[in-house]
Design an enzyme around this catalytic site. Structure first.
Site, mmCIF file in Angstrom:
data_model
loop_
_atom_site.group_PDB
_atom_site.id
_atom_site.type_symbol
_atom_site.label_atom_id
_atom_site.label_comp_id
_atom_site.label_asym_id
_atom_site.label_seq_id
_atom_site.Cartn_x
_atom_site.Cartn_y
_atom_site.Cartn_z
ATOM 1 N N VAL A 259 -26.825 -9.286 3.554
ATOM 2 C CA VAL A 259 -26.242 -9.082 4.888
ATOM 3 C C VAL A 259 -25.632 -10.409 5.310
ATOM 4 C CG1 VAL A 259 -26.760 -8.510 7.295
ATOM 5 C CG2 VAL A 259 -27.941 -7.301 5.436
ATOM 6 N N LYS B 178 0.006 -5.551 5.285
ATOM 7 C CA LYS B 178 -0.008 -4.356 6.147
ATOM 8 C C LYS B 178 0.905 -4.578 7.362
ATOM 9 C CE LYS B 178 -2.732 -1.814 3.733
ATOM 10 N NZ LYS B 178 -2.170 -0.691 3.004
ATOM 11 N N ILE C 206 4.365 2.254 -8.386
ATOM 12 C CA ILE C 206 5.450 2.279 -7.380
ATOM 13 C C ILE C 206 6.399 1.086 -7.532
ATOM 14 C CG2 ILE C 206 4.351 3.704 -5.592
ATOM 15 C CD1 ILE C 206 3.605 1.040 -4.147
ATOM 16 N N LEU D 237 -3.094 -2.550 -3.115
ATOM 17 C CA LEU D 237 -4.293 -3.342 -3.427
ATOM 18 C C LEU D 237 -4.963 -3.663 -2.105
ATOM 19 C CD1 LEU D 237 -2.698 -5.788 -6.039
ATOM 20 C CD2 LEU D 237 -4.037 -3.717 -6.502
ATOM 21 N N TYR E 118 -3.683 -9.925 2.378
ATOM 22 C CA TYR E 118 -3.791 -8.464 2.424
ATOM 23 C C TYR E 118 -3.383 -7.960 3.810
ATOM 24 C CZ TYR E 118 -5.869 -3.904 3.232
ATOM 25 O OH TYR E 118 -6.053 -2.599 3.609
ATOM 26 N N SER F 119 -3.980 -0.741 8.624
ATOM 27 C CA SER F 119 -5.380 -1.156 8.775
ATOM 28 C C SER F 119 -5.591 -1.825 10.121
ATOM 29 C CB SER F 119 -5.683 -2.147 7.654
ATOM 30 O OG SER F 119 -6.869 -2.844 7.925
HETATM 31 P P1 NAD Z 1 -8.152 2.841 -3.418
HETATM 32 O O1 NAD Z 1 -8.055 1.574 -4.199
HETATM 33 O O2 NAD Z 1 -9.304 3.740 -3.705
HETATM 34 O O3 NAD Z 1 -6.818 3.685 -3.548
HETATM 35 C C1 NAD Z 1 -5.559 3.083 -3.701
HETATM 36 C C2 NAD Z 1 -4.900 3.728 -4.909
HETATM 37 O O4 NAD Z 1 -3.603 3.129 -5.087
HETATM 38 C C3 NAD Z 1 -5.676 3.503 -6.200
HETATM 39 O O5 NAD Z 1 -5.909 4.750 -6.832
HETATM 40 C C4 NAD Z 1 -4.768 2.616 -7.038
HETATM 41 O O6 NAD Z 1 -4.883 2.880 -8.433
HETATM 42 C C5 NAD Z 1 -3.390 2.948 -6.468
HETATM 43 N N1 NAD Z 1 -2.382 1.885 -6.632
HETATM 44 C C6 NAD Z 1 -2.497 0.566 -6.303
HETATM 45 N N2 NAD Z 1 -1.353 -0.071 -6.583
HETATM 46 C C7 NAD Z 1 -0.493 0.862 -7.073
HETATM 47 C C8 NAD Z 1 0.845 0.814 -7.557
HETATM 48 N N3 NAD Z 1 1.514 -0.337 -7.608
HETATM 49 N N4 NAD Z 1 1.412 1.961 -7.982
HETATM 50 C C9 NAD Z 1 0.737 3.135 -7.969
HETATM 51 N N5 NAD Z 1 -0.533 3.233 -7.546
HETATM 52 C C10 NAD Z 1 -1.139 2.113 -7.091
HETATM 53 O O7 NAD Z 1 -8.146 2.414 -1.876
HETATM 54 P P2 NAD Z 1 -8.412 3.294 -0.590
HETATM 55 O O8 NAD Z 1 -9.647 2.793 0.053
HETATM 56 O O9 NAD Z 1 -8.278 4.734 -0.903
HETATM 57 O O10 NAD Z 1 -7.203 2.814 0.321
HETATM 58 C C11 NAD Z 1 -5.988 3.551 0.432
HETATM 59 C C12 NAD Z 1 -5.040 2.796 1.346
HETATM 60 O O11 NAD Z 1 -5.676 2.628 2.618
HETATM 61 C C13 NAD Z 1 -4.678 1.395 0.873
HETATM 62 O O12 NAD Z 1 -3.325 1.152 1.157
HETATM 63 C C14 NAD Z 1 -5.575 0.506 1.688
HETATM 64 O O13 NAD Z 1 -5.022 -0.778 1.873
HETATM 65 C C15 NAD Z 1 -5.640 1.260 3.016
HETATM 66 N N6 NAD Z 1 -6.838 0.941 3.806
HETATM 67 C C16 NAD Z 1 -8.079 1.087 3.247
HETATM 68 C C17 NAD Z 1 -9.213 0.734 3.981
HETATM 69 C C18 NAD Z 1 -10.589 0.840 3.361
HETATM 70 O O14 NAD Z 1 -11.512 0.227 3.898
HETATM 71 N N7 NAD Z 1 -10.790 1.591 2.307
HETATM 72 C C19 NAD Z 1 -9.088 0.270 5.305
HETATM 73 C C20 NAD Z 1 -7.799 0.164 5.848
HETATM 74 C C21 NAD Z 1 -6.676 0.519 5.082
HETATM 75 N N1 UFG Z 2 -21.096 -6.824 4.736
HETATM 76 C C1 UFG Z 2 -22.348 -7.302 4.396
HETATM 77 N N2 UFG Z 2 -22.690 -7.305 3.081
HETATM 78 C C2 UFG Z 2 -21.862 -6.860 2.083
HETATM 79 C C3 UFG Z 2 -20.573 -6.381 2.449
HETATM 80 C C4 UFG Z 2 -20.230 -6.378 3.793
HETATM 81 O O1 UFG Z 2 -23.123 -7.717 5.254
HETATM 82 O O2 UFG Z 2 -22.243 -6.910 0.906
HETATM 83 C C5 UFG Z 2 -20.720 -6.792 6.161
HETATM 84 C C6 UFG Z 2 -19.512 -7.641 6.478
HETATM 85 O O3 UFG Z 2 -19.888 -8.968 6.723
HETATM 86 C C7 UFG Z 2 -18.972 -6.924 7.725
HETATM 87 C C8 UFG Z 2 -19.365 -5.457 7.495
HETATM 88 O O4 UFG Z 2 -20.375 -5.470 6.506
HETATM 89 O O5 UFG Z 2 -19.649 -7.390 8.830
HETATM 90 C C9 UFG Z 2 -18.208 -4.625 7.013
HETATM 91 O O6 UFG Z 2 -17.614 -5.264 5.905
HETATM 92 P P1 UFG Z 2 -16.565 -4.557 4.963
HETATM 93 O O7 UFG Z 2 -16.175 -5.541 3.901
HETATM 94 O O8 UFG Z 2 -17.077 -3.240 4.528
HETATM 95 O O9 UFG Z 2 -15.345 -4.265 5.951
HETATM 96 P P2 UFG Z 2 -14.449 -5.235 6.828
HETATM 97 O O10 UFG Z 2 -14.630 -4.798 8.253
HETATM 98 O O11 UFG Z 2 -14.663 -6.644 6.516
HETATM 99 O O12 UFG Z 2 -12.989 -4.869 6.323
HETATM 100 C C10 UFG Z 2 -12.589 -3.516 6.091
HETATM 101 C C11 UFG Z 2 -11.579 -3.459 4.968
HETATM 102 C C12 UFG Z 2 -10.293 -4.073 5.362
HETATM 103 C C13 UFG Z 2 -9.808 -3.482 6.643
HETATM 104 C C14 UFG Z 2 -10.866 -3.573 7.722
HETATM 105 C C15 UFG Z 2 -10.424 -2.845 8.950
HETATM 106 O O13 UFG Z 2 -12.073 -4.134 3.819
HETATM 107 O O14 UFG Z 2 -9.333 -3.795 4.382
HETATM 108 O O15 UFG Z 2 -12.071 -2.974 7.260
HETATM 109 O O16 UFG Z 2 -11.325 -3.045 9.977
HETATM 110 F F1 UFG Z 2 -8.730 -4.154 7.071
#
Ligand code: NAD
Ligand code: UFG
Length: 339
Positions: free
Chosen positions: A221, A157, A62, A86, A153, A127
């Protein structure tokens, strides 16, 4: 809104691929764009197996305005669902410029392209992180955001949410739905699709999966001295298929009400790390080795959604349980499901 054509950025990723399935099954025509940085092209095969439809795919970044414009030139999209980004919190602290460039810079490119080609609708993956520390309170959409964010990060958002609001002021036809995800877990019920990052995992579930498959010996944990029932952090975990369905609900209502709408997608229930370990063990019928270590920097004790607005306005709510998410994860790993 009529079942139009949707461009899914980040559509081979974990959440985007599940959203693609639900959209196809709801009758939308879907095209996927991804640079494959954190996903695999084989995801398209799985989408095809599940839905019978192979979405057209563009391997485009993108940030590449020229290649992005070519995709818009060839198509007439009604809506963009913008998942590309990312998402590793720790990495964003070490490489802030890369995160701002990819997430914020990439989104600006995308919005410019949408403007140039007259695409007015966007659904954005935000997020719960934008809420910062709300203490014990459930996060609801009218709460202040952007304050006390602990990492770049999260700030990307927040910034993108603000950019979307400014874009709406400048262009009365522009419509955005901002979806604030809580903690997505689980896999498609078919067992064909799930979370399979190219990158090192950061989140709890991918670590649990690595312990289950024996890739790592035990789960660490992070802290059991929080002010919670069992001392471990509580999060609002949501099945990725429920989350994906939230996107269908959002696009169906994009034409209604305010130009920019914000919804939490969560269950409203907090689950502790140790409860997650127990739920996985019950589903697999085997103990999950784990040890308690110190707290992880930046973790908050409790993050939980108030999902009421999404239920009232989108008619969406969580339907799948954590037990089901664990069972689907086991199926995705090709392991036996006990409970
Ligand atoms: P993901 O990494 O599996 O998917 C993101 C995709 O975007 C990947 O396939 C990656 O290759 C692609 N990408 C990254 N940069 C790009 C670029 N510059 N151009 C084109 N493609 C690009 O992550 P996900 O868990 O599916 O998350 C999707 C969205 O949701 C993200 O924006 C993430 O920040 C948001 N989000 C995820 C979580 C979570 O815990 N998974 C929580 C809150 C928000
Ligand atoms: N945790 C562990 N061990 C691990 C990984 C995680 O104990 O190996 C714990 C963390 O300390 C936390 C919980 O599991 O208490 C959840 O952790 P995650 O890393 O899975 O998720 P977070 O809540 O920290 O963050 C996630 C996404 C963020 C998003 C957020 C929204 O990574 O991008 O949820 O609530 F913003």
């Amino acid at each position: 809104m009529a079942k139009g054509q949707i461009l899914i950025t980040g559509g081979t990723g974990y959440i985007g691929s599940h959203a693609a399935i639900e959209l196809i099954q709801a009758g939308y025509k879907v095209k996927i764009l991804d640079n494959l940085y954190n996903s695999k092209i084989t995801v398209l095969d799985q989408i095809e197996k599940i839905t019978g439809v192979r979405p057209e795919f563009y391997e485009v970044d993108i940030r590449d305005a020229v290649e992005l414009a070519k995709v818009f030139e060839k198509n007439s999209f009604d809506t963009v669902m913008h998942f590309a980004g990312l998402k590793a919190v720790g990495e964003s602290v070490k490489q802030p410029l890369r995160y701002y460039e990819n997430n914020v810079g990439g989104t600006i490119n995308l919005l410019e392209c949408m403007e140039e080609y007259g695409v007015d609708n966007i659904v954005f993956s935000s997020s719960a992180t934008v809420y910062g520390d709300q203490g014990e309170k459930k996060c609801s959409e009218e709460m202040e955001t952007g304050r006390g964010l602990t990492n770049p990060y999260g700030r990307t958002k927040y910034m993108i949410e603000e950019i979307l609001k400014d874009t709406a002021v400048a262009n009365p036809k522009f419509r955005a739905v901002i979806l604030r995800y809580f903690n997505p877990i689980g896999a498609h019920q078919s067992g064909l699709l799930g979370e399979n990052p190219n990158d090192k995992p950061n989140n709890l579930m991918p670590f649990i999966m690595k312990v289950a498959t024996g890739e790592i010996p035990e789960l660490t944990v992070f802290g059991n001295d929080y002010d919670t029932k069992d001392g471990t952090c509580r999060r609002d975990y949501i099945h990725v298929v429920d989350l994906a369905k939230g996107h269908v609900a959002a696009v169906e209502k994009i034409d209604e009400g305010e130009q920019v709408k914000v919804y939490n997608l969560g269950s409203g229930e907090g689950t502790s790390v140790l409860e997650m370990v127990k739920a996985f063990s019950e589903a697999s019928g085997k103990a999950l080795p784990h040890k308690i270590v110190g707290r992880r920097a930046g973790d908050l004790a409790v993050i939980c959604a108030d999902p009421g607005k999404a239920e009232r306005e989108l008619g969406w709510k969580v339907e799948l349980s954590i037990a089901e998410a664990m069972q689907d994860t086991l199926r995705y790993l090709g392991m036996e499901v006990e409970g």
